[in-house]
Design a protein around this motif. Structure first.
Motif, mmCIF file in Angstrom:
data_model
loop_
_atom_site.group_PDB
_atom_site.id
_atom_site.type_symbol
_atom_site.label_atom_id
_atom_site.label_comp_id
_atom_site.label_asym_id
_atom_site.label_seq_id
_atom_site.Cartn_x
_atom_site.Cartn_y
_atom_site.Cartn_z
ATOM 1 N N VAL A 1 48.464 29.279 146.745
ATOM 2 C CA VAL A 1 48.550 28.403 148.308
ATOM 3 C C VAL A 1 47.232 27.549 148.201
ATOM 4 O O VAL A 1 47.011 27.547 148.974
ATOM 5 N N ALA A 2 46.408 27.306 147.581
ATOM 6 C CA ALA A 2 45.877 25.867 147.657
ATOM 7 C C ALA A 2 45.318 25.018 146.376
ATOM 8 O O ALA A 2 45.894 24.803 145.786
ATOM 9 N N TRP A 3 45.514 23.953 146.891
ATOM 10 C CA TRP A 3 45.391 22.191 146.498
ATOM 11 C C TRP A 3 44.857 21.647 147.366
ATOM 12 O O TRP A 3 44.525 21.181 148.089
ATOM 13 N N ALA A 4 44.082 20.352 146.750
ATOM 14 C CA ALA A 4 43.785 19.651 147.281
ATOM 15 C C ALA A 4 43.976 17.850 146.182
ATOM 16 O O ALA A 4 44.068 18.008 145.444
ATOM 17 N N SER A 5 44.527 16.397 147.176
ATOM 18 C CA SER A 5 44.179 15.539 146.554
ATOM 19 C C SER A 5 43.309 14.845 146.974
ATOM 20 O O SER A 5 42.694 14.247 147.923
ATOM 21 N N TYR A 6 43.869 13.173 145.788
ATOM 22 C CA TYR A 6 42.490 12.631 146.527
ATOM 23 C C TYR A 6 43.251 11.289 146.109
ATOM 24 O O TYR A 6 44.570 11.067 144.375
ATOM 25 N N ARG A 7 43.876 10.118 147.106
ATOM 26 C CA ARG A 7 44.529 8.521 146.880
ATOM 27 C C ARG A 7 43.589 8.009 146.576
ATOM 28 O O ARG A 7 42.761 7.346 147.485
ATOM 29 N N ARG A 8 44.445 6.879 145.867
ATOM 30 C CA ARG A 8 43.759 5.594 146.154
ATOM 31 C C ARG A 8 44.381 4.325 145.662
ATOM 32 O O ARG A 8 44.953 4.980 145.046
ATOM 33 N N SER A 9 44.170 3.139 146.154
ATOM 34 C CA SER A 9 44.963 2.269 146.085
ATOM 35 C C SER A 9 45.071 1.547 144.777
ATOM 36 O O SER A 9 43.347 2.187 144.244
ATOM 37 N N LEU A 10 44.875 0.586 143.677
ATOM 38 C CA LEU A 10 44.896 0.041 142.638
ATOM 39 C C LEU A 10 45.021 -0.983 142.741
ATOM 40 O O LEU A 10 45.794 -1.797 143.316
ATOM 41 N N VAL B 1 37.021 12.251 140.553
ATOM 42 C CA VAL B 1 36.620 12.032 139.318
ATOM 43 C C VAL B 1 37.753 11.274 138.806
ATOM 44 O O VAL B 1 38.049 10.034 137.829
ATOM 45 N N ILE B 2 38.843 12.111 138.410
ATOM 46 C CA ILE B 2 40.077 12.063 137.869
ATOM 47 C C ILE B 2 40.499 11.086 138.408
ATOM 48 O O ILE B 2 41.205 10.269 137.164
ATOM 49 N N ALA B 3 41.104 10.608 139.549
ATOM 50 C CA ALA B 3 41.767 9.466 139.852
ATOM 51 C C ALA B 3 40.560 8.474 139.592
ATOM 52 O O ALA B 3 41.437 7.018 139.117
ATOM 53 N N ASP B 4 39.885 8.275 139.344
ATOM 54 C CA ASP B 4 38.379 7.149 139.158
ATOM 55 C C ASP B 4 39.162 6.881 137.464
ATOM 56 O O ASP B 4 38.698 5.551 137.177
ATOM 57 N N ARG B 5 38.597 7.257 136.959
ATOM 58 C CA ARG B 5 38.831 7.426 135.115
ATOM 59 C C ARG B 5 40.375 7.217 134.830
ATOM 60 O O ARG B 5 40.344 6.371 134.536
ATOM 61 N N ILE B 6 41.560 7.915 135.542
ATOM 62 C CA ILE B 6 42.918 7.176 135.385
ATOM 63 C C ILE B 6 42.699 5.467 135.733
ATOM 64 O O ILE B 6 43.119 4.680 134.934
ATOM 65 N N ALA B 7 42.398 5.290 136.851
ATOM 66 C CA ALA B 7 42.405 3.706 136.710
ATOM 67 C C ALA B 7 41.741 3.062 136.053
ATOM 68 O O ALA B 7 42.230 1.900 136.156
ATOM 69 N N GLY B 8 40.378 3.533 135.679
ATOM 70 C CA GLY B 8 39.658 2.498 134.834
ATOM 71 C C GLY B 8 41.145 2.041 133.558
ATOM 72 O O GLY B 8 40.928 1.279 133.196
ATOM 73 N N ALA B 9 41.658 3.118 133.699
ATOM 74 C CA ALA B 9 42.486 2.904 132.067
ATOM 75 C C ALA B 9 43.448 2.272 132.300
ATOM 76 O O ALA B 9 44.055 0.811 131.322
ATOM 77 N N ILE B 10 43.866 2.377 133.844
ATOM 78 C CA ILE B 10 44.907 1.821 134.210
ATOM 79 C C ILE B 10 44.612 0.289 133.649
ATOM 80 O O ILE B 10 45.180 -0.691 133.590
ATOM 81 N N ALA B 11 43.414 0.235 134.561
ATOM 82 C CA ALA B 11 42.999 -1.407 134.344
ATOM 83 C C ALA B 11 42.366 -1.594 133.422
ATOM 84 O O ALA B 11 42.552 -3.396 132.700
ATOM 85 N N ALA B 12 41.933 -0.792 132.404
ATOM 86 C CA ALA B 12 42.009 -1.370 130.731
ATOM 87 C C ALA B 12 43.003 -1.295 129.898
ATOM 88 O O ALA B 12 43.275 -2.175 129.093
#
Length: 132
Positions: A123-132, A90-101
């Motif tokens: 001791v625990a984390w998760a990531s999401y990687r997306r192309s721009l 969710v956060i990645a997609d929203r930042i990608a939208g800000a980049i596009a704007a």
């Protein structure tokens, strides 16, 4: 590949559905340290990956919409388990939208990739990687 990371945090409340979540099925709070990593193959004309100030501002803005919220009450998340992995997307997609704007400046249009990492604890984390 060059990268630049900015960091902030967000505090939310939520609950999960499903036995796999054990006691987290009950309403509970979570504080996530959030890293936004921007990547590009070559530096821009100013020899930077992205404007660090604008990147920090946009991360803060995106997180501000979630901060101190009970995600169970957010209409767009109705019926969804707002897991760490899900929130990273969710956060990645929203930042990608800000980049596009254009909110991260014109140089940001040369970015190739964005990775959002939510640290649940030391001791625990998760990531999401997306192309721009």
């Amino acid at each position: 590949m060059f990268s630049l990371t900015v960091r902030d945090h967000v505090m939310v409340a939520h609950s999960f559905r499903g036995e796999v979540f054990g006691p987290a099925q009950q309403l509970h709070g979570a504080t996530f340290i959030v890293d936004a990593t921007f990547q590009r193959a070559e530096l821009d004309d100013d020899n930077i990956v992205v404007d660090i100030g604008l990147a920090s501002e946009q991360l803060k803005a995106v997180l501000g919409a979630l901060n101190y919220r009970n995600l169970d009450d957010v209409e767009e998340f109705a019926g969804i388990n707002t897991s760490t992995e899900f929130l990273a997307k969710v956060i990645a997609d929203r930042i990608a939208g800000a980049i596009a704007a254009g909110k991260l400046g014109e140089g940001a249009h040369g970015l190739n990739e964005l990775t959002i990492t939510l640290h649940e604890s030391h001791v625990a984390w998760a990531s999401y990687r997306r192309s721009l």
